[in-house]
Motif scaffolding. Structure first.
Motif: not given
Length: 172
Positions: A53, A58, A97-99, A141, A169
């Protein structure tokens, strides 16, 4: 005198030939040269998967500025977005926030959440070291807060994690 001049001329010629030969010689490649060449030719050395993403998507899920706190976006790239949380001009925490599905080379980045007994906002959460708390949204996420100041405690991190739009999210 002629012998003396001849010696000088021969010495100058020898030095010139030495310089020419050593300047044109190619040095054997070092192990670092070889590693550099191999890494630049690989296409698989990417850190983020193609289907990760976009980080800019985000931003709308981060908590807004609230009660003396200011949110300042600091980084966004494919699969990741980050913001600093400031109070009185001082950094107190880093929000991100990380995918996790976009991470290449990590077997199962969400595995650390599987046996977690801690839940925040209904999502599995873990404490990472003394200064970080993270939760997993939609099995994909990771939402994380890291304290940058001793006044920003574990309970503060948990409260701020709940301020993210976690349901939004999850729908990504």
């Amino acid at each position: 005198m002629i012998v003396r001049n001849a010696r000088r001329i021969v010495a100058a010629l020898l030095v010139s030939v030495m310089l020419l030969v050593t300047a044109c010689a190619t040095a054997a490649p070092t192990r670092f040269d070889q590693a550099q060449q191999e890494s630049t030719q690989k296409k698989t050395g990417l850190a983020v998967a193609k289907d990760a993403t976009q980080g800019s998507s985000f931003n709308r899920f981060f908590p807004g500025t609230q009660a003396g706190f200011e949110r300042v976006y600091t980084q966004e790239k494919k699969g990741f977005a980050e913001a600093k949380l400031k109070k009185g001009g001082k950094d107190v925490a880093v929000l991100s926030i990380s995918d996790t599905q976009g991470t290449i080379g990590v077997a199962n980045p969400s595995a650390k959440f599987q046996n977690s007994s801690l839940k925040i906002g209904g999502y599995p959460a873990v404490t990472q070291g003394k200064n970080s708390t993270a939760l997993l949204v939609g099995d994909r996420y990771q939402v994380k807060i890291s304290s940058r100041d001793a006044t920003f405690t574990e309970s503060d991190r948990q409260a701020w994690l709940k301020k993210f739009n976690l349901r939004g999210i999850e729908k990504l």
